[in-house]
Design a protein around this motif. Structure first.
Motif, PDB file in Angstrom:
ATOM      1  N   ASN A  53      14.756  -1.194  -1.465  1.00  0.00           N
ATOM      2  CA  ASN A  53      15.246  -2.351  -2.219  1.00  0.00           C
ATOM      3  C   ASN A  53      14.201  -3.463  -2.141  1.00  0.00           C
ATOM      4  OD1 ASN A  53      15.693  -3.810   0.325  1.00  0.00           O
ATOM      5  ND2 ASN A  53      17.430  -2.411   0.583  1.00  0.00           N
ATOM      6  N   GLU A  54      14.481  -4.570  -2.784  1.00  0.00           N
ATOM      7  CA  GLU A  54      13.497  -5.650  -2.852  1.00  0.00           C
ATOM      8  C   GLU A  54      13.198  -6.239  -1.477  1.00  0.00           C
ATOM      9  OE1 GLU A  54      15.204  -8.338  -5.654  1.00  0.00           O
ATOM     10  OE2 GLU A  54      14.373  -7.290  -7.385  1.00  0.00           O
ATOM     11  N   ILE A  55      14.222  -6.368  -0.632  1.00  0.00           N
ATOM     12  CA  ILE A  55      14.022  -6.936   0.700  1.00  0.00           C
ATOM     13  C   ILE A  55      13.063  -6.065   1.510  1.00  0.00           C
ATOM     14  CG2 ILE A  55      15.152  -7.531   2.871  1.00  0.00           C
ATOM     15  CD1 ILE A  55      17.620  -8.297   1.293  1.00  0.00           C
ATOM     16  N   ASP A  56      13.235  -4.744   1.380  1.00  0.00           N
ATOM     17  CA  ASP A  56      12.334  -3.833   2.082  1.00  0.00           C
ATOM     18  C   ASP A  56      10.885  -4.081   1.692  1.00  0.00           C
ATOM     19  OD1 ASP A  56      14.416  -2.648   3.374  1.00  0.00           O
ATOM     20  OD2 ASP A  56      14.484  -0.847   2.147  1.00  0.00           O
ATOM     21  N   GLY A  57      10.662  -4.439   0.429  1.00  0.00           N
ATOM     22  CA  GLY A  57       9.300  -4.705  -0.036  1.00  0.00           C
ATOM     23  C   GLY A  57       8.651  -5.850   0.722  1.00  0.00           C
ATOM     24  N   PHE A  58       9.409  -6.919   0.949  1.00  0.00           N
ATOM     25  CA  PHE A  58       8.875  -8.063   1.697  1.00  0.00           C
ATOM     26  C   PHE A  58       8.639  -7.704   3.158  1.00  0.00           C
ATOM     27  CE2 PHE A  58      10.875 -10.080  -1.965  1.00  0.00           C
ATOM     28  CZ  PHE A  58       9.920 -11.030  -2.327  1.00  0.00           C
ATOM     29  N   VAL A  59       9.561  -6.919   3.732  1.00  0.00           N
ATOM     30  CA  VAL A  59       9.402  -6.498   5.128  1.00  0.00           C
ATOM     31  C   VAL A  59       8.155  -5.643   5.283  1.00  0.00           C
ATOM     32  CG1 VAL A  59      10.416  -5.126   6.986  1.00  0.00           C
ATOM     33  CG2 VAL A  59      11.874  -6.627   5.623  1.00  0.00           C
ATOM     34  N   LEU A  60       7.984  -4.683   4.373  1.00  0.00           N
ATOM     35  CA  LEU A  60       6.835  -3.783   4.439  1.00  0.00           C
ATOM     36  C   LEU A  60       5.524  -4.537   4.240  1.00  0.00           C
ATOM     37  CD1 LEU A  60       5.748  -0.927   4.687  1.00  0.00           C
ATOM     38  CD2 LEU A  60       6.111  -0.628   2.222  1.00  0.00           C
ATOM     39  N   LYS A  61       5.528  -5.515   3.357  1.00  0.00           N
ATOM     40  CA  LYS A  61       4.324  -6.296   3.128  1.00  0.00           C
ATOM     41  C   LYS A  61       3.891  -7.022   4.393  1.00  0.00           C
ATOM     42  CE  LYS A  61       1.097  -8.097   0.525  1.00  0.00           C
ATOM     43  NZ  LYS A  61       0.019  -7.251  -0.046  1.00  0.00           N
ATOM     44  N   LYS A  62       4.842  -7.602   5.111  1.00  0.00           N
ATOM     45  CA  LYS A  62       4.525  -8.305   6.352  1.00  0.00           C
ATOM     46  C   LYS A  62       4.050  -7.318   7.433  1.00  0.00           C
ATOM     47  CE  LYS A  62       4.805 -11.996   6.778  1.00  0.00           C
ATOM     48  NZ  LYS A  62       3.788 -13.079   6.640  1.00  0.00           N
ATOM     49  N   LEU A  63       4.655  -6.151   7.465  1.00  0.00           N
ATOM     50  CA  LEU A  63       4.212  -5.129   8.419  1.00  0.00           C
ATOM     51  C   LEU A  63       2.766  -4.736   8.143  1.00  0.00           C
ATOM     52  CD1 LEU A  63       7.348  -2.777   8.581  1.00  0.00           C
ATOM     53  CD2 LEU A  63       6.524  -4.295  10.383  1.00  0.00           C
ATOM     54  N   GLU A  64       2.441  -4.541   6.878  1.00  0.00           N
ATOM     55  CA  GLU A  64       1.070  -4.144   6.520  1.00  0.00           C
ATOM     56  C   GLU A  64       0.068  -5.239   6.819  1.00  0.00           C
ATOM     57  OE1 GLU A  64       2.100  -0.937   2.937  1.00  0.00           O
ATOM     58  OE2 GLU A  64       1.291  -2.915   2.430  1.00  0.00           O
ATOM     59  N   GLU A  65       0.477  -6.492   6.643  1.00  0.00           N
ATOM     60  CA  GLU A  65      -0.423  -7.597   6.966  1.00  0.00           C
ATOM     61  C   GLU A  65      -0.763  -7.630   8.452  1.00  0.00           C
ATOM     62  OE1 GLU A  65       1.392 -11.167   5.623  1.00  0.00           O
ATOM     63  OE2 GLU A  65       1.070 -10.756   3.489  1.00  0.00           O
ATOM     64  N   ASN A  66       0.148  -7.135   9.276  1.00  0.00           N
ATOM     65  CA  ASN A  66      -0.064  -7.124  10.723  1.00  0.00           C
ATOM     66  C   ASN A  66      -0.441  -5.740  11.248  1.00  0.00           C
ATOM     67  OD1 ASN A  66       0.889  -9.927  11.962  1.00  0.00           O
ATOM     68  ND2 ASN A  66       2.228  -9.452  10.250  1.00  0.00           N
ATOM     69  N   GLU A  91       0.828  -1.197   0.000  1.00  0.00           N
ATOM     70  CA  GLU A  91       0.000   0.000   0.000  1.00  0.00           C
ATOM     71  C   GLU A  91       0.867   1.255   0.000  1.00  0.00           C
ATOM     72  OE1 GLU A  91      -2.601  -0.270   3.329  1.00  0.00           O
ATOM     73  OE2 GLU A  91      -3.497  -2.168   2.702  1.00  0.00           O
ATOM     74  N   ARG A  92       1.941   1.218   0.738  1.00  0.00           N
ATOM     75  CA  ARG A  92       2.840   2.360   0.810  1.00  0.00           C
ATOM     76  C   ARG A  92       3.961   2.178  -0.214  1.00  0.00           C
ATOM     77  NH1 ARG A  92       5.579   4.631   6.438  1.00  0.00           N
ATOM     78  NH2 ARG A  92       6.916   6.223   5.473  1.00  0.00           N
TER      79      ARG A  92
END
Length: 295
Positions: free
Chosen positions: A166-179, A159-160
């Motif tokens: 970088n690509e790793i940040d994308g996965f981290v942010l996705k998990k943060l948004e899911e929670n 969403e943000r």
């Protein structure tokens, strides 16, 4: 007489309200899992297998001595017709309503509910939704992750869009948004270099390294400082720490008699390979070393 009847009626109502209150009739349970977002694609190994393993495999898993009925750990039996209920199946691809496993999981009937109430096991609302979505998406089983060739995943959509660098940040942010969590603010330079140093060497940065970054906090200078940490002998020692822990390395016996052990050459060899960048070479994995036979 009427006054007595009125008093008795009021007492009966009050006792009824008190009983309902103590029995939990007015208790509204808060579901902490209801707000969690489901992943776009439900993965069997990552999402579903851990749930089934924790809650279902005791009676429907690989242990023949404890198994009761069909097996859920095998794709073949999970999709096979139930011998005791012809025409019914544990799992029906893309059809949760016909999947007996899912219907048992969401049932409120103690005689049908799975896991059974006396097992003291239960699935939360998020886990139930995961299983439902997995079935709706085809209930795809997978081999153990160790037997699957690694594939690079595309960075997930978030969403943000202004945070990931970088690509790793994308996965981290996705998990943060899911929670329903927000990323922390960017750390100051002093904190950043301390994190980098501890992660790569296990040691705090020197005063000179901190001052070097304070004078110039550009990406180019940060990369230069990271290269210095990677070139340090402490890098191999830090990286070898987890490796040796898994291999159960120890300089001593640790129990009762604590006599001398010459294990350190193997430790130093792992450190040496890490510092040379050769730890993941085919030679290390496929060819045993002198130390593998003598220590």
């Amino acid at each position: 007489m009427k006054q007595k009847i009125l008093i008795i009626s009021i007492l009966v109502v009050l006792l009824g309200v008190l009983y309902a209150f103590t029995s939990g009739a007015f208790h509204v349970s808060k579901d902490d899992y209801s707000s969690l977002k489901l992943p776009e694609v439900v993965d069997y190994n990552f999402h579903i297998k851990p749930i089934l393993s924790d809650n279902c495999y005791t009676c429907h898993g690989p242990d023949a001595n404890k198994r009761q009925g069909f097996r859920l750990d095998l794709e073949e039996t999970a999709f096979s017709e139930l011998s005791e209920s012809p025409g019914e199946f544990p799992i029906v691809s893309k059809d949760p309503k016909r999947s007996k496993v899912y219907q048992a999981i969401v049932s409120d009937d103690p005689d049908m509910q799975m896991p059974p109430p006396n097992s003291n096991l239960s699935l939360n609302s998020y886990e139930k939704k995961l299983i439902k979505k997995w079935i709706e998406q085809g209930a795809k089983f997978e081999k153990h992750w160790a037997y699957l060739p690694p594939e690079k995943d595309a960075a997930p959509k978030t969403e943000r869009t202004d945070w990931a660098q970088n690509e790793i940040d994308g996965f981290v942010l996705k998990k943060l948004e899911e929670n329903n969590l927000q990323p922390s603010e960017k750390a100051p330079v002093e904190t950043l270099i301390r994190r980098i140093s501890l992660d790569l060497t296990g040691l705090p940065p020197t005063t000179e390294q901190v001052e070097m970054l304070l004078k110039d906090s550009s990406e180019e200078n940060i990369s230069k400082i990271i290269d210095e940490f990677l070139a340090s002998p402490a890098y191999g020692e830090r990286m070898a720490q987890s490796w040796l822990d898994v291999a159960r390395y120890a300089d001593s016996h640790g129990y009762q008699d604590d006599s001398y052990r010459t294990m350190w050459p193997w430790r130093d060899w792992v450190d040496y390979l890490l510092n040379l960048g050769l730890i993941f070479s085919s030679h290390f994995f496929r060819k045993p070393s002198y130390f593998d036979f003598h220590f």
